[in-house]
Design an enzyme around this catalytic site. Structure first.
Site, short mmCIF file in Angstrom:
data_model
loop_
_atom_site.label_atom_id
_atom_site.label_comp_id
_atom_site.label_asym_id
_atom_site.label_seq_id
_atom_site.Cartn_x
_atom_site.Cartn_y
_atom_site.Cartn_z
N SER A 140 -3.59 -80.18 22.96
CA SER A 140 -2.50 -79.14 22.44
C SER A 140 -1.95 -78.71 23.36
O SER A 140 -2.47 -78.27 24.31
CB SER A 140 -2.95 -78.74 20.91
OG SER A 140 -2.05 -77.90 20.81
N TYR A 153 -10.74 -74.38 17.49
CA TYR A 153 -9.36 -75.80 17.48
C TYR A 153 -8.68 -75.48 19.36
O TYR A 153 -8.86 -76.61 19.95
CB TYR A 153 -8.76 -75.64 16.17
CG TYR A 153 -7.46 -76.42 16.56
CD1 TYR A 153 -7.24 -78.39 16.21
CD2 TYR A 153 -5.56 -76.05 17.74
CE1 TYR A 153 -6.44 -78.98 16.48
CE2 TYR A 153 -4.94 -76.86 17.67
CZ TYR A 153 -5.41 -78.56 17.00
OH TYR A 153 -4.64 -79.40 17.31
N LYS A 157 -9.35 -78.80 22.20
CA LYS A 157 -8.62 -78.62 23.21
C LYS A 157 -8.00 -78.51 24.24
O LYS A 157 -8.01 -79.70 24.85
CB LYS A 157 -7.38 -78.28 22.39
CG LYS A 157 -6.84 -79.02 21.00
CD LYS A 157 -6.79 -80.70 20.17
CE LYS A 157 -6.63 -81.03 19.59
NZ LYS A 157 -5.88 -81.89 19.29
N1 NAD Z 1 1.41 -81.64 14.25
C1 NAD Z 1 0.77 -80.32 15.10
O1 NAD Z 1 2.14 -79.39 14.96
C2 NAD Z 1 0.21 -80.68 16.59
C3 NAD Z 1 0.42 -79.80 17.20
C4 NAD Z 1 -0.41 -80.06 18.54
C5 NAD Z 1 -1.32 -81.13 18.50
N2 NAD Z 1 -1.53 -81.61 17.34
C6 NAD Z 1 -2.68 -83.21 17.39
O2 NAD Z 1 -1.76 -84.50 17.47
C7 NAD Z 1 -3.02 -85.33 16.78
C8 NAD Z 1 -2.11 -86.21 15.66
O3 NAD Z 1 -1.97 -85.08 14.28
P1 NAD Z 1 -1.34 -84.75 12.98
O4 NAD Z 1 -0.40 -83.50 13.12
O5 NAD Z 1 -0.61 -85.82 13.43
O6 NAD Z 1 -2.47 -85.55 12.16
P2 NAD Z 1 -2.50 -86.27 10.98
O7 NAD Z 1 -3.81 -85.62 10.03
O8 NAD Z 1 -1.23 -85.87 10.52
O9 NAD Z 1 -2.72 -86.90 11.63
C9 NAD Z 1 -4.50 -87.29 12.14
C10 NAD Z 1 -4.67 -88.73 12.10
O10 NAD Z 1 -5.94 -88.74 12.11
C11 NAD Z 1 -6.80 -88.93 11.47
N3 NAD Z 1 -8.16 -89.17 11.62
C12 NAD Z 1 -8.96 -87.59 11.21
N4 NAD Z 1 -10.11 -87.50 11.03
C13 NAD Z 1 -11.03 -88.87 11.55
C14 NAD Z 1 -11.17 -89.75 12.11
N5 NAD Z 1 -12.83 -88.70 12.01
N6 NAD Z 1 -11.47 -91.03 12.18
C15 NAD Z 1 -10.21 -91.75 12.28
N7 NAD Z 1 -8.98 -91.24 11.86
C16 NAD Z 1 -9.09 -89.50 11.69
C17 NAD Z 1 -6.36 -88.99 10.24
O11 NAD Z 1 -6.77 -90.03 8.57
C18 NAD Z 1 -5.16 -89.20 9.95
O12 NAD Z 1 -4.39 -90.39 10.20
C19 NAD Z 1 -4.24 -84.26 16.46
O13 NAD Z 1 -5.06 -84.20 17.99
C20 NAD Z 1 -4.04 -82.75 16.27
O14 NAD Z 1 -5.15 -81.68 17.00
C21 NAD Z 1 -0.74 -81.80 16.25
#
Ligand code: NAD
Length: 248
Positions: A140, A153, A157
């Site tokens: 991130s 968090y 990262k």
């Molecule tokens: N959405 C944002 O704004 C954003 C920004 C920067 C980084 N990220 C990173 O991107 C990645 C995805 O984020 P997102 O927003 O798509 O999230 P999301 O919640 O839409 O999807 C995350 C997925 O991970 C799965 N998951 C969570 N814990 C788990 C576990 N213990 N074992 C297996 N699966 C698990 C969930 O079931 C879900 O399908 C994450 O690593 C997040 O930190 C997201």
């Protein structure tokens, strides 16, 4: 599509929805055989059948589940070329003094320990096969340019960006590449509203992104596909912001 991932076998953790689903979709379009690994079974199965890829239930915080995932991939395809460590979690943006032990442990288990398991279980498998490989950590911008209210968090990262660089150097001899992709906040994924804290923060946050919007699953998927393709053969140990200029 160019077929730039043709013949590759890719694991995408957290692929049931959000960025992970976008990555699984792009990789399938580019010719990869994709295994979605997620701990939500119904949504994971549904996404996999929609995208015509495989699904394996896997809680990324469990070593045993990682071992079962490798067994599944090996029996099905005989190899693993790509691991996208995308599954992640956060607590809602709040003052750091209000963070609980439970918040802290969950964030470090899913965002950090899972990356340790992925490498600990899959690197020896790739070394044995001898064909190299490519790991991408979905980190991130929070790990590069931290903002208030998400201290642990952000730290999780930053930890995995660092670990990814270290492994890039350590496993270069095996031609196993390790890179991170650093999204700026996205708008319609599962975690977005937790990052923003309250809906009124969205406008303020977007004003701080030079290109004027949040990241989309497609943005993140395109970066991952490039990093895992032969076009990026000489790239390892980078943390690529996909952030519309936010970190400049
Ligand atoms: N959405 C944002 O704004 C954003 C920004 C920067 C980084 N990220 C990173 O991107 C990645 C995805 O984020 P997102 O927003 O798509 O999230 P999301 O919640 O839409 O999807 C995350 C997925 O991970 C799965 N998951 C969570 N814990 C788990 C576990 N213990 N074992 C297996 N699966 C698990 C969930 O079931 C879900 O399908 C994450 O690593 C997040 O930190 C997201």
């Amino acid at each position: 599509m160019s077929g730039k991932l043709s013949g590759k076998v890719a694991i995408v953790t957290g692929g049931a929805g959000g960025f992970g689903k976008g990555i699984a979709e792009k990789f399938t379009q580019e010719g990869a055989q994709v295994i979605i690994a997620d701990f939500v079974e119904e949504a994971g199965q549904k996404t996999a059948s929609e995208l015509k890829c495989e699904f394996q239930r896997c809680n990324v915080t469990s070593r045993q589940d990682w071992e079962s995932l490798v067994k599944f991939a090996d029996e099905k395809f005989g190899k693993i070329d790509i691991v996208i460590n995308n599954a992640g979690t956060t607590y809602r943006n709040k003052p750091t003094n209000d963070v609980t032990d439970e918040d802290f442990d969950k964030v470090f288990a899913v965002n950090v320990k899972a990356i340790y398991y992925s490498a600990n279980v899959i690197v020896p498998y790739m070394q044995k096969k001898g064909n190299g490989g490519s790991f991408v950590t979905i980190a991130s911008t929070a790990g590069i340019r931290p903002r208030p209210g998400l201290t642990w968090y952000n730290a999780s990262k930053a930890a995995v960006i660092n670990a990814t660089k270290t492994m890039a150097v350590e496993y270069a001899k095996d031609n196993i590449r390790f890179n991170s992709v650093c999204p700026v906040v996205g708008l319609n994924t599962g975690l977005s509203d937790l990052f923003l804290g309250k809906p009124e923060n969205e406008k303020i946050f977007m004003a701080s992104v030079p290109l004027g919007r949040g990241s989309t699953p497609k943005d993140i998927a395109n970066a991952c596909a490039f990093l895992c393709s032969s076009e990026a053969d000489f790239l390892t140990g980078i943390d690529l912001p996909v952030d519309g200029g936010r970190c400049v």
